[in-house]
Motif scaffolding. Structure first.
Motif, mmCIF file in Angstrom:
data_model
loop_
_atom_site.group_PDB
_atom_site.id
_atom_site.type_symbol
_atom_site.label_atom_id
_atom_site.label_comp_id
_atom_site.label_asym_id
_atom_site.label_seq_id
_atom_site.Cartn_x
_atom_site.Cartn_y
_atom_site.Cartn_z
ATOM 1 N N ASP A 132 78.477 62.276 94.776
ATOM 2 C CA ASP A 132 79.888 61.863 94.796
ATOM 3 C C ASP A 132 80.070 60.494 94.153
ATOM 4 O O ASP A 132 80.963 60.288 93.312
ATOM 5 N N VAL A 133 79.222 59.536 94.549
ATOM 6 C CA VAL A 133 79.350 58.164 94.050
ATOM 7 C C VAL A 133 79.065 58.099 92.557
ATOM 8 O O VAL A 133 79.830 57.496 91.782
ATOM 9 N N VAL A 134 77.975 58.730 92.125
ATOM 10 C CA VAL A 134 77.582 58.665 90.718
ATOM 11 C C VAL A 134 78.612 59.350 89.825
ATOM 12 O O VAL A 134 79.092 58.776 88.832
ATOM 13 N N LEU A 135 78.983 60.585 90.164
ATOM 14 C CA LEU A 135 79.901 61.335 89.308
ATOM 15 C C LEU A 135 81.310 60.752 89.319
ATOM 16 O O LEU A 135 81.989 60.750 88.285
ATOM 17 N N SER A 136 81.766 60.252 90.464
ATOM 18 C CA SER A 136 83.104 59.654 90.502
ATOM 19 C C SER A 136 83.146 58.366 89.690
ATOM 20 O O SER A 136 84.151 58.075 89.016
ATOM 21 N N THR A 137 82.071 57.592 89.726
ATOM 22 C CA THR A 137 82.010 56.365 88.913
ATOM 23 C C THR A 137 82.036 56.695 87.432
ATOM 24 O O THR A 137 82.793 56.095 86.653
ATOM 25 N N VAL A 138 81.220 57.671 87.038
ATOM 26 C CA VAL A 138 81.189 58.089 85.634
ATOM 27 C C VAL A 138 82.541 58.651 85.209
ATOM 28 O O VAL A 138 83.050 58.345 84.113
ATOM 29 N N ALA A 139 83.155 59.444 86.084
ATOM 30 C CA ALA A 139 84.443 60.054 85.755
ATOM 31 C C ALA A 139 85.524 59.002 85.546
ATOM 32 O O ALA A 139 86.353 59.116 84.631
ATOM 33 N N LEU A 140 85.540 57.967 86.380
ATOM 34 C CA LEU A 140 86.547 56.918 86.230
ATOM 35 C C LEU A 140 86.391 56.189 84.901
ATOM 36 O O LEU A 140 87.390 55.847 84.251
ATOM 37 N N VAL A 141 85.150 55.967 84.493
ATOM 38 C CA VAL A 141 84.905 55.282 83.217
ATOM 39 C C VAL A 141 85.329 56.168 82.049
ATOM 40 O O VAL A 141 86.038 55.734 81.129
ATOM 41 N N VAL A 142 84.911 57.424 82.084
ATOM 42 C CA VAL A 142 85.188 58.341 80.976
ATOM 43 C C VAL A 142 86.673 58.685 80.890
ATOM 44 O O VAL A 142 87.247 58.775 79.799
#
Length: 452
Positions: free
Chosen positions: A263-273
């Motif tokens: 959750d933490v990794v993918l949500s962080t990446v998603a916010l950046v992208v």
């Protein structure tokens, strides 16, 4: 089945030969023998793990799980052999052979599943079944098969053994158990599926199994353990008595922390992208109608704790105040309020809802820990107040940005079906299952259904 064996073997040999190209070009007999041994090992482990069993083909995630387990086990065995033997085995067989081959086999199975579903729409299925049992059990089983397993099973007839009136469109129904043999022959059935408890008791199931032996017809028992998936069910025979052990659902431990890490990794990446897209949507909402860009609403999360959920505003600013005047036109299921043509929805809001883009700000909720990427639908407080006893199990885990409800029709679902899907997820969630749901969510966004 033979096609799967051939395709698996071709994928395995192609990747292993490609990973060993340099050695093969030098015609080292020892290395060629090693590659052949690894290929045979991989094929054998796939069989031992049941990755080609007809019962798992074409539906659910178990097929992919077994492919992954068998391939990772093969990779582990080869890696150990590399360390122990060295030449002629090489690490390239794992890094450039088994691991990418594992992904390719999963892709192969996915493509075969698409072909199977395509053929199913033209009447081709893996198994034609006759269902026996009580009326309610038969109706539920037939409905689920048609909705979820139409490419695997086709119900061609039913035997209702309690004498209750049963109507199944397109299915011949008999009320005499003695008609079963003639129904199997007349409809070319290759399986009999028992839906729940038979009126004649458990001995009738045993006798049925004996009777079907002579015809080679498969006997399938539909579990009465509603919403409990196979991995949690273990059969333990004790003195001739088959006892079914049901493991409790997992809400703690390593898998739980892995879910949170994802959750933490993918949500962080998603916010950046997705930052540019979020900016464009925010501007569009701001210019479309007066009011705040973000709609903040109190929802109920894990253990009944409240939190503020964020969405892009898709309605006019006074939508909450206008709710009372529209309640008589409610088309939603259960305590949910929905309208196919809600006059409060803005022009930009209609587009955002269709492609689920209004949900994107909930990524912040995932990063904060209020929600998970995958989970039950986040309910309103008034919905929770209308819950029945079993429905409260939805609150055992964090609500999700997406979930089984999102990829199975969303607002087109009945309240009972929505609850059933959420409870099934709570009882049987897994990391791999989350990945599959996220993939189906992406497809649902591209080809939206039930979003309004």
């Amino acid at each position: 089945m033979r096609l799967i064996y051939v395709l698996d073997a071709l994928v395995i040999c192609s990747w292993l030969v490609g990973a060993s190209g340099a050695a093969i070009s030098n015609a080292k007999v020892a290395h060629l023998a090693a590659v052949a041994m690894v290929a045979l090992l991989w094929i054998a482990v796939l069989s031992l793990k049941g990755a080609r069993q007809s019962q798992i083909l074409g539906v659910g995630s178990d097929e992919y799980k077994r492919v992954l387990e068998a391939s990772l086990l093969t990779a582990g065995l080869v890696a150990i052999s590399v360390l122990a033997i060295g030449e002629p085995l090489r690490a390239e067989l794992v890094l450039l052979g088994v691991l990418p081959g594992m992904v390719t086999i999963c892709l192969e199975r996915w493509l075969l599943r698409r072909i199977l579903h395509f053929r199913a729409r033209r009447g081709a299925v893996l198994s034609r079944v006759v269902v026996v049992g009580a009326a309610n059990d038969i109706s539920y089983l037939v409905r689920q098969i048609r909705n979820k397993s139409a490419s695997v099973y086709e119900v061609v007839a039913a035997v209702e053994d309690t004498g209750t009136s049963l109507q199944l469109p397109g299915v011949f129904v008999s009320y005499n158990f003695d008609d079963l043999d003639s129904l199997i022959e007349a409809h070319g059935a290759d399986a009999v599926m028992v839906a729940g408890q038979l009126q004649a008791g458990s001995a009738a199931v045993q006798n049925l199994g004996w009777d079907l032996e002579a015809t080679g017809t498969e006997l399938i028992l539909a579990s009465s353990l509603t919403n409990v998936a196979g991995p949690r069910i273990k059969l333990r025979p004790v003195e001739g008595l088959p006892l079914i052990h049901v493991d409790p659902p997992s809400f703690t431990g390593t898998r739980w922390w892995i879910k949170r890490l994802i959750d933490v990794v993918l949500s962080t990446v998603a916010l950046v992208v997705l930052c540019p897209l979020l900016g464009v949507i925010a501007v569009a909402v701001y210019l479309d109608s007066p009011g705040p860009v973000i709609f903040a609403q109190r929802r109920v999360g894990k253990a009944g704790e409240g939190f503020v959920m964020y969405k892009f505003r898709t309605m006019v600013a006074d939508a909450e105040q206008r709710l009372d005047e529209l309640k008589n036109f409610n088309e939603g299921a259960g305590p949910l309020f929905k309208l196919h043509q809600d006059p409060r929805v803005t022009r930009v809001g209609t587009f955002l809802r269709k492609f689920s883009l209004d949900e994107l700000p909930q990524i912040f909720n995932v990063l904060r820990g209020d929600m998970s990427l995958v989970g039950p639908r986040p309910p309103l407080r008034n919905e929770v107040e209308a819950y029945e006893y079993r429905t409260f199990r939805r609150l055992l885990i964090r609500p999700g940005l997406t979930g089984l409800w999102q990829v199975n029709g969303r607002s087109d679902l009945s309240w009972e079906e929505s609850v059933r899907l959420d409870l099934y997820y709570v009882e049987n969630w897994s990391v791999l299952g989350d990945v599959i749901i996220m993939w189906h969510t992406f497809k649902a966004m591209v080809r939206p259904a039930g979003a309004y």
